[in-house]
Motif scaffolding. Structure first.
Motif, PDB file in Angstrom:
ATOM      1  N   UNK A 120      19.509  12.711   4.783  1.00 26.29           N
ATOM      2  CA  UNK A 120      19.608  13.642   5.858  1.00 26.29           C
ATOM      3  C   UNK A 120      18.722  14.795   6.053  1.00 26.29           C
ATOM      4  N   UNK A 121      18.197  14.934   7.189  1.00 19.68           N
ATOM      5  CA  UNK A 121      17.242  15.973   7.458  1.00 19.68           C
ATOM      6  C   UNK A 121      18.127  17.150   8.256  1.00 19.68           C
ATOM      7  N   UNK A 156      17.428  17.962  10.942  1.00 17.91           N
ATOM      8  CA  UNK A 156      17.554  17.847  12.373  1.00 17.91           C
ATOM      9  C   UNK A 156      18.502  16.414  12.673  1.00 17.91           C
ATOM     10  N   UNK A 157      19.199  16.034  11.581  1.00 16.72           N
ATOM     11  CA  UNK A 157      20.219  14.979  11.573  1.00 16.72           C
ATOM     12  C   UNK A 157      21.652  15.749  12.413  1.00 16.72           C
ATOM     13  N   UNK A 158      21.820  15.050  13.319  1.00 11.17           N
ATOM     14  CA  UNK A 158      22.685  15.765  14.236  1.00 11.17           C
ATOM     15  C   UNK A 158      24.167  15.305  13.529  1.00 11.17           C
ATOM     16  N   UNK A 159      25.083  16.442  13.524  1.00 14.64           N
ATOM     17  CA  UNK A 159      26.447  16.104  13.275  1.00 14.64           C
ATOM     18  C   UNK A 159      27.238  15.306  13.941  1.00 14.64           C
ATOM     19  N   UNK A 160      26.924  15.442  15.312  1.00 17.11           N
ATOM     20  CA  UNK A 160      27.579  14.469  16.314  1.00 17.11           C
ATOM     21  C   UNK A 160      27.272  12.975  16.249  1.00 17.11           C
ATOM     22  N   UNK A 178      26.351  11.738  13.277  1.00 17.57           N
ATOM     23  CA  UNK A 178      26.730  11.146  12.035  1.00 17.57           C
ATOM     24  C   UNK A 178      28.367  10.688  12.488  1.00 17.57           C
ATOM     25  N   UNK A 179      28.925  11.693  13.401  1.00 23.74           N
ATOM     26  CA  UNK A 179      30.533  11.251  13.547  1.00 23.74           C
ATOM     27  C   UNK A 179      30.691  10.261  14.124  1.00 23.74           C
ATOM     28  N   UNK A 180      29.515   9.791  15.288  1.00 24.26           N
ATOM     29  CA  UNK A 180      29.582   8.680  16.097  1.00 24.26           C
ATOM     30  C   UNK A 180      29.437   7.578  14.998  1.00 24.26           C
ATOM     31  N   UNK A 210      33.112   2.830  18.591  1.00 23.23           N
ATOM     32  CA  UNK A 210      32.448   3.729  19.410  1.00 23.23           C
ATOM     33  C   UNK A 210      30.933   3.425  19.213  1.00 23.23           C
ATOM     34  N   UNK A 253      22.587   6.352  19.111  1.00 21.53           N
ATOM     35  CA  UNK A 253      23.585   7.192  18.178  1.00 21.53           C
ATOM     36  C   UNK A 253      23.242   8.562  18.070  1.00 21.53           C
TER      37      UNK A 253
END
Lengths: 747, 857
Positions: free
Chosen positions: A205-206, A208-212, A214-216, A222, A430
């Motif tokens: 993960x960096x 800049x890896x989006x938490x949202x 990841x949850x998607x 979804x 995503x």
């Protein structure tokens, strides 16, 4: 008669660049005692025992320079400190860690040695050293020693405290391109670069890896919905509640289909590749039965009908907006011999593969029917074929053991551009900057719509090991891809770092340099004897020259430059906090002190030189060393500088300085009361020492040498001469005065 | 009475711009006129006193049960707390059948409301019973369950205020804001840029402390200790007073605070030790809990958070004091209010015990009795807005904390005496940072001003007032839609935009087909607007989707209506006249943004009239240079397109651009009139979104209308010296235009292959061959694959009827099967002949023709 234990006087962990090497090391001080009189060849059976316990020692070249080098030294007779060094390294290697450097040196006191070796982690290093000590003593006294158990203990430390393989491959790539790193936790959170230029990674993960995102990605339904919207093929599916409906939907979706209980996440009740009406009805019943068992009701049990995607599972790694690697999984199967059970066949036909192993470093897993989820999948797989682990398989019958079990075959070069486009689009949809896209297709070299392949999952934080160590095919530089994604082509992630060593007014010098950097628009950190400063904000008066306080500046994301004051003792005790510096300043070669003599055996000027040179060794090729030309020993460090050298001296006619200028070098000196900048024979007077505001500083006790060092350092940092002059004039003045003066300068 | 076909119109629709639930209400007998059933309204009002006014929207029709359902549906939702106002009932051309449309704010609530309304009205009609309070509670409960929570809601509302379109992606709080390549996502108080690593850091208290300390943010430093003596040593290093607590403890168990003596440290160590092996000694921070909300690089709100507490008066017991506090009408039960009732549960009892009290103790006057350690609003705590008090140095530390951890939306928990002074001056510090912080305490604090934190979040995601929209061009009309959509997309792509296009052949994004089949409905349009690579969308907007679901967008930049003509598909879905059809197609014009443009065919009166319904500008186009509407518009200095001297002329005031028809290949140098119209519509659309003229001309020149580029739209083949034209035309207007176009092409013998779609009115089918009979020598009639409800041979019969008395046709053949018909017609062709093939199965028929043509060459 047994030998007395070798005494461990002290174990130091040097966390940064030090007198031995650029990297962290363990430095132990040991007293061989009576063993000083017993080199390896003098103790009967010692070499054989050590060799038998650690056959890998043959690979240690030692100073000899070829394989078996160290063994030659053993046979020829070498001392125990040296042996402990090599054993420590070998034990770490056996535990799966890296440790390529070591040294053992006798100090001025007979029989006392400094033993030094690289380690990935302090705890590991200390434990290895102690184990090596025990091993050597056991060998000397002909006592048993359990190497395997020791290695296991060390492995446990490696597993917990050393970087995991995915993170390690990114960190390696960063080091390859000279980007520094700092581990922020005992886990895999690593900072690449320094200060405001840093980025962070945590496995794959960096920052800049989006938490949202990841949850998607962790919500399969979804994910499928979002991918479908954008035209990416997925195994479309629908929920049914009756056998008739199951058949109807199956025809709609198109055969073959996969049928499973809708709320199941395990493999129970799952049927794959069903392609007849009969099959669909039977599979529905199976899924229904399992589902009804879970819900405790026969009514409206949701059963999922999904398009069955034929082919092998592939993992396509997307970094940034590029496919950087792809591997293909293989179906593992065994062939019956009419005698052996499934379990036995797996052991003899699959687990014997040398690429298979239990730990993370093996590219392939061993297959077991243990209670892991993977084992359960395997069990269900053979149960679907009507078998149990203990069933004997008739001769020549092929039994699938794992479908798409391991991703092990590198297929990066085969990926069709169309598949690559779908994979990168999937990551974008995503919202992941790094994603592992799982694709099932019969041929990754053809567009998905031709093979009826599909994206079945999008993974955040994908493992990188399978690409770095594929079982078959070319390893891919995925760590480099991640680092390139984080940093621009010419961005090393560094901020300007200035290191200052010496004994004369180094604190004042550090403060002046930090002030100049501040005025030139850098949010500057300063770690000096007077405390820690961040962007001119004084955080406390405690001496901040130690490793821990210094490192705070490099971790702080809100700093664009950092200035560090250091001393010989700090270098010897802990090493420096930064790996390299833009500018290294040596104001003078210190005399040794009682404490340095007592604690570190620094007795002679030559030994002091090895300490002080550390500061010059760290200068980057694009950086500069700023050296006091009035001190011959300091001048002697110039040859060690990878970067440019700037000399300073009060006397324009200083011999070293003149010689340096003759080669076109830069220098700072006084000429008729003017502080003067010179490049070769080109001279620029900067200000007169009598200038009121400058004279003020001198009157306050600032030494002219310090003033010159400040000017030289500022100049080496690319600060304009005018700003250097303005900065010195305003140092310590009130804010409004400063801004007025700067305004005048700019106007 | 029967209520059927309940539909959720999820976008602007025939009735309203708002989302609405629509149903068909069939009334029997006197249900259509309630004036004869005066007691009905009485009963209805008896059952549902909250019912508002009951009167027909359209005064020409009498008040019916349908109106009652309408009003009930609306008012049930209003009573349940939904912000809805619109409702309407219209009579259809079927006696006693009404269409009822009522606005909803939540689809499921709307659909449930109309069903409850039906039951309520039926109960009223039969003098039965109906528990309206239960119904309203049910609706309210459902609404609270499914509507966006307060945090997400505040951000979405700020987006709406900015004009940013939004779409919920899940039943939870995941929301897409904006469209295509400009879209962003939020989930509660997280945005898509919120870093997963930063969130993990925030969850690790020790790591957070380390990082904040590195950044010079004051934190309660401390260390783990191994013994009571070590604890005392640590306390002295750190500085007194200290907190001693079990590591990773929860609920405040084993924590001792504000300890400043050696004895106290020893005792506290042992207390902590009894809960966990690992004990921490930390600096004690005196003061209150504050929550500072940092969004981007700004402090946007701050609140002091107090735990639930009562103050003794020396008379009442704790229980009585709590009851007094709870008597405050602002204290509710759930999450919806800014204050919640204080509960005396086990946690509270334990907390009382720590203070040496229980619920029946009478605390002395002025004693603060705390009932819980945490200050969450949901457990009775209070939040007091202190945003305006925050000292700039305090704000700077909070921002530094957020940025160090890497959170773009961050709740920073500070403990200090007051935020009026720097933390360092009062040994305050940051104790925690929170990702995805709750916004409720700032939106509606218990005391003090609410803060518009939603707007702050939107401002960081959409800087400089950006509305997150990509240009959306909606195209509708009876004929020419697909060509116009394709040509417009081509012009935009020539400009370098990545275009998302939907039409009856599929969905295309930046030239790649992402879906196939008829994609002219709202689902496909929504998909395009959700695609991350779409810089502009060109959407064919067919009537079916508009009727079924409404539009996929709240408003568009450009609406293009090519024509209405004699219409198509009349008689379906209560659209029985061309006027009805015009009202429906007008929906896209009504939803043009105020800054947008409607592109209208001036020569079609029904289309031209839509100009009055457009909030934005209008560009008129037409073949006729001297058409009065064009002339007037032109005279007013507004934008027009017309044809003059073999040029398409685009004119606005004194400025004009002339494009020679010879450089617009799709028009065959001007020979095909309907393609000139399509080209003008496309040019106008591109003009409306400021595509440069140079690009438009380049795009027109490079647009090829062959069976690859625009399948089934005037695809011309050369077959053994004869001209074969394949087209999907299937209504009288299309046929007329095609006949006009082919008569401009020279030919000796003219033949045509034609079928008819069974779902058209008899007259429309006959009309097609009536037009053809006057222009072609030979006609091959075929029956197509799908009869759409007609009996075998019926369509052929109608087609034949149309040919009766034909002026030109001499030979008529009837064939069963499209391919056979094509074969038959093509076999007869000689050099110089012309054959128009009206294909039905576009892809297959074109493949068939192409194959034959290739075989012949």
């Amino acid at each position: 008669m047994a030998f007395q234990d070798i005494q461990i006087l002290r174990i130091n962990y040097l966390r940064g660049p030090n007198i031995w090497t650029y990297r962290p090391i363990i430095e132990a001080l040991i007293d061989l005692g009576e063993m000083e009189d017993h080199p390896s060849n003098s103790i009967e059976g010692f070499n054989d025992r050590v060799n038998a316990w650690l056959p890998g020692l043959v690979e240690h070249h030692c100073g000899v320079g070829h394989r078996g080098g160290f063994l030659t030294r053993l046979v020829g007779g070498t001392w125990m400190g040296h042996i402990i060094e090599h054993v420590s390294i070998e034990l770490q290697l056996l535990a799966g860690a890296r440790a390529e450097f070591g040294k053992a040196r006798e100090i001025s006191k007979r029989g006392v040695y400094k033993v030094v070796f690289r380690t990935e982690h302090e705890t590991l290093g200390r434990a290895s050293f102690k184990a090596a000590h025990r091993l050597v003593m056991s060998a000397a006294n002909n006592l048993p020693f359990d190497v395997a158990a020791t290695v296991e203990e060390l492995k446990a430390i490696v597993d917990v405290l050393c970087l995991g393989p995915s993170t390690a491959c990114i960190v390696d790539a960063a080091m390859e391109r000279k980007t520094p790193f700092i581990r922020l936790t005992e886990g895999n959170l690593v900072q690449l670069g320094y200060g405001s230029r840093q980025r962070r990674i945590w496995t794959a993960e960096t920052d800049r890896t989006s938490a949202i995102a990841e949850s998607i990605s962790s919500d399969k339904d979804l994910t499928k919905r979002l991918l479908t919207q954008c035209g990416i093929p997925v195994p479309e599916g629908r929920i049914v509640t009756s056998a008739d409906q199951a058949w109807e939907v199956s025809q709609d979706i198109g055969l073959p289909v996969a049928i499973k209980p809708a709320d199941g996440n395990r493999g129970r009740g799952v049927s794959l590749n069903v392609d007849t009406e009969e099959g669909v009805r039977a599979a529905w019943l199976a899924a229904h039965t399992v589902g009804a068992g879970w819900s405790g009701s026969e009514e409206n049990v949701p059963v999922l009908i999904e398009r069955y995607i034929k082919g092998e599972e592939h993992r396509v790694l997307v970094v940034g907006d590029r496919v950087v690697a792809a591997t293909q999984g293989e179906t593992a199967y065994v062939v019956g011999d009419g005698v052996s059970t499934v379990e036995q066949l797996i052991e003899s036909q699959i687990n014997t593969d040398p690429r298979r192993g239990e730990s993370e470093i093996f590219p392939l897993d061993v297959i077991k029917f243990s209670n892991s989820s993977r084992g359960e999948m395997t069990l269900l797989e053979i149960q679907r074929q009507g078998l149990e682990p203990h069933s004997v398989v008739e001769k020549d019958r092929q039994v699938v053991v794992q479908r798409n079990g391991n991703l092990n075959l590198d297929v990066t070069d085969k990926v069709h551009p169309d598949v690559a486009a779908s994979a990168t689009l999937a990551a974008r949809v995503i919202g992941l900057d790094i994603a592992g896209i799982d694709i099932v297709t019969q041929d990754i070299g053809r567009p998905l719509h031709e093979t009826r392949g599909a994206v079945i999952e999008v993974n955040a934080g994908p493992g990188l090991l399978m690409h770095v160590k594929p079982a078959v095919g070319q390893p891919r530089p995925v760590g480099k891809a991640v680092v390139d994604h984080l940093f621009g082509p010419n961005d090393s992630g560094r901020i300007p770092v200035v290191g200052i060593v010496g004994t004369e007014q180094t604190t004042q010098l550090a403060q002046l340099v930090a002030w100049l950097l501040h005025l030139s628009g850098h949010r500057t950190g300063l770690a000096c004897k007077d405390g820690l400063y961040m962007n001119q904000h004084h955080l406390g008066k405690n001496d901040a020259r130690g490793f821990e306080d210094s490192e705070r500046l490099l971790i702080n994301r809100a700093l664009d430059a950092a200035v560090f004051e250091t001393t010989p003792l700090h270098i010897l005790n802990e090493g420096l906090a930064y790996d390299r510096c833009q500018v290294g300043v040596v104001t003078n070669m210190p005399e040794t002190t009682q404490i340095l003599m007592d604690q570190h055996d620094i007795q002679t000027p030559d030994q002091m030189r090895t300490v002080i040179r550390t500061q010059v060794d760290l200068v980057l090729p694009e950086g500069a060393s700023v050296l006091n030309a009035q001190d011959d020993a300091v001048v002697g460090l110039a040859e060690l500088s990878d970067g440019e050298v700037l000399f300073y001296a009060q006397d324009a006619n200083n011999a070293h300085l003149s010689a340096h200028r003759q080669h076109g070098g830069r220098a700072v000196y006084c000429q008729e009361g003017f502080v003067t900048l010179a490049r070769g024979d080109q001279e620029t007077p900067l200000f007169h020492l009598d200038m009121e505001l400058i004279a003020r500083l001198l009157k306050q006790g600032l030494h002219i040498n310090t003033l010159l060092a400040t000017v030289a350092t500022g100049w080496s940092l690319g600060i304009t001469p005018l700003l250097i002059r303005a900065g010195l004039k305003n140092f310590g003045q009130k804010h409004d005065q400063v801004s007025k003066d700067l305004a005048r300068m700019n106007g | 009475m029967e209520v059927s076909r309940i539909r959720a119109l999820r976008g602007p629709n025939l009735w309203t711009r708002h989302t609405a639930v629509e149903a068909l209400v069939r009334c029997e007998g006197d249900e259509s006129d309630l004036s004869s059933r005066a007691d009905f309204e009485t009963h209805l009002r008896h059952l549902f006193p909250g019912l508002g006014q009951l009167s027909p929207t359209d005064r020409k029709i009498p008040l019916s049960m349908a109106h009652a359902v309408e009003a009930t549906t609306l008012h049930l939702q209003i009573q349940a707390g939904c912000p809805v106002t619109f409702s309407r009932t219209t009579a259809t051309n079927e006696n006693g059948v009404y269409q009822v449309a009522v606005e909803y704010s939540e689809e499921e609530v709307g659909c449930l409301a109309i069903k409850l309304a039906r039951d309520l009205c039926i109960a009223a009609a039969h003098h039965g019973e109906f528990d309206v309070e239960a119904a309203i509670d049910q609706l309210r409960g459902l609404d609270e369950d499914i509507r966006l929570g307060p945090s997400t809601g505040s951000i979405v509302n700020a987006a709406i205020a900015r004009g940013i379109p939004f779409r919920r992606l899940t039943e939870g709080s995941l929301v897409q804001l904006g469209w295509g390549s400009k879209q962003r996502r939020i989930q509660a108080a997280e945005i898509d840029a919120t870093s997963a690593i930063a969130e993990s850091i925030a969850q690790d208290k020790e790591l957070t402390k380390k990082l904040l300390h590195a950044a010079g943010v004051p934190v309660p430093l401390g260390r783990p200790v191994t013994s009571a003596e070590d604890a005392w040593a640590a306390a002295q290093e750190i500085g007194l007073p200290v907190v001693i607590k079990p590591r990773d403890g929860n609920q405040g168990k084993g924590i001792s605070v504000n300890i400043s003596t050696q004895e106290g440290v020893m005792t506290a160590y042992n207390t902590a030790k009894s809960f966990r092996e690992d004990v921490l000694v930390e600096r004690y921070l005196p003061g209150s809990d504050f929550r500072l909300l940092v969004v981007g690089n700004k402090l946007v709100a701050a609140a002091r958070r107090d735990p639930p507490l009562v103050i003794g008066n020396g008379k009442n017991t704790v229980r009585e004091l709590v009851e007094q506090v709870n008597a405050d009408p602002r204290r509710g039960e759930g999450h919806a209010t800014s204050l919640t009732k204080i509960r005396i549960d086990d946690i509270a009892k334990n907390r009382l015990k720590e203070q040496g009290l229980d619920e029946n103790s009478v605390p002395a006057k002025g004693t603060r009795v705390i009932l819980r350690n945490n200050a969450n609003l949901s457990t009775g705590g209070t939040a007091t807005d202190v945003t305006d008090d925050v000292h700039p140095e305090v704000a700077a530390r909070a921002i530094a904390a957020a940025q160090m951890v890497g959170l773009d939306i961050c709740g920073v928990d500070v403990v200090c005496e007051s935020v009026l002074h720097p933390m360092e001056e009062q040994s305050g510090g940051v104790v925690e940072v929170n990702a995805a912080p709750g916004l409720r305490m700032h939106l509606s604090p218990s005391y003090g001003k609410g803060r518009d934190v939603g707007e702050a979040v939107i401002a960081t995601m959409f800087p400089n007032g950006d509305d997150g929209r990509v240009p959306v061009i909606a195209v509708t009309g009876t004929n020419g839609k697909t060509t116009t959509v394709r040509l417009t997309s081509h012009l935009l792509r020539t400009h370098g935009l990545r275009v998302g296009m939907t039409n009856t052949d599929g969905v295309y994004v930046n030239g790649r087909q992402t879906d196939s089949g008829d994609c002219s409905g709202p689902r496909s349009a929504r998909n395009v607007l959700a695609h991350p690579d779409v810089d502009a969308a060109v959407l064919e907007t067919a009537r079916g989707g508009m009727l079924r679901e409404g539009l996929a967008f709240d408003r568009c930049h450009v609406a293009v209506v090519t024509n209405i003509g004699m219409g198509d598909h009349l008689g379906l879905n209560y659209i029985s006249t061309v006027e009805d059809l015009a009202v429906l197609k007008r929906v896209i014009v009504q939803n043009v943004a105020a800054s947008g443009t409607a592109v209208l065919n001036a020569t079609d009166p029904l289309v031209a009239r839509m100009a009055a319904n457009c909030a934005g500008e209008v560009i008129f186009f037409g073949l006729d240079t001297h058409h009065p509407i064009i002339a007037t518009h032109r005279a007013q200095g507004k934008r027009v397109l017309f044809v003059e001297d073999d040029h398409i002329v685009a004119m606005q005031g004194p400025h004009s651009v002339r494009i020679p028809l010879s450089e617009v290949p799709v028009t065959r140098s001007g020979a095909i009139a309907f393609q000139i119209e399509n080209a003008m519509a496309s040019i106008a659309a591109a003009w409306a979104i400021q595509i440069p003229w140079e690009t438009i001309c380049k795009g027109l020149a490079s647009f090829i209308s062959d069976s690859q580029g625009v399948p089934g739209r005037f695809n011309v083949f050369d077959y053994k010296g004869a001209t074969v034209i394949a087209d999907y035309g299937h209504n009288p207007d299309a046929i007329k235009a095609l006949v006009q176009a082919v008569s401009n092409l020279p030919a000796q013998r003219r033949s045509v292959v034609i079928s008819g779609a069974g779902d058209r009115r008899d007259d429309d089918i006959r009309e097609q061959t009536r037009i053809i009979g006057d222009a072609f020598d030979e006609v091959v009639l075929y029956q197509d694959a799908c009869q759409r409800g007609r009996v075998d041979g019926e369509v052929l019969k109608l087609l034949r009827q149309g040919l009766e008395g034909a002026k030109r046709t001499r030979q008529v053949d009837e064939i069963y099967g499209e391919f056979l018909a094509i074969d038959k017609a093509m076999e007869r062709l000689h050099q110089g002949d012309l054959c128009l093939i009206l294909i039905d199965q576009v892809e297959e028929a074109l493949a068939h023709i192409t194959h034959r043509v290739e075989a012949a060459n």
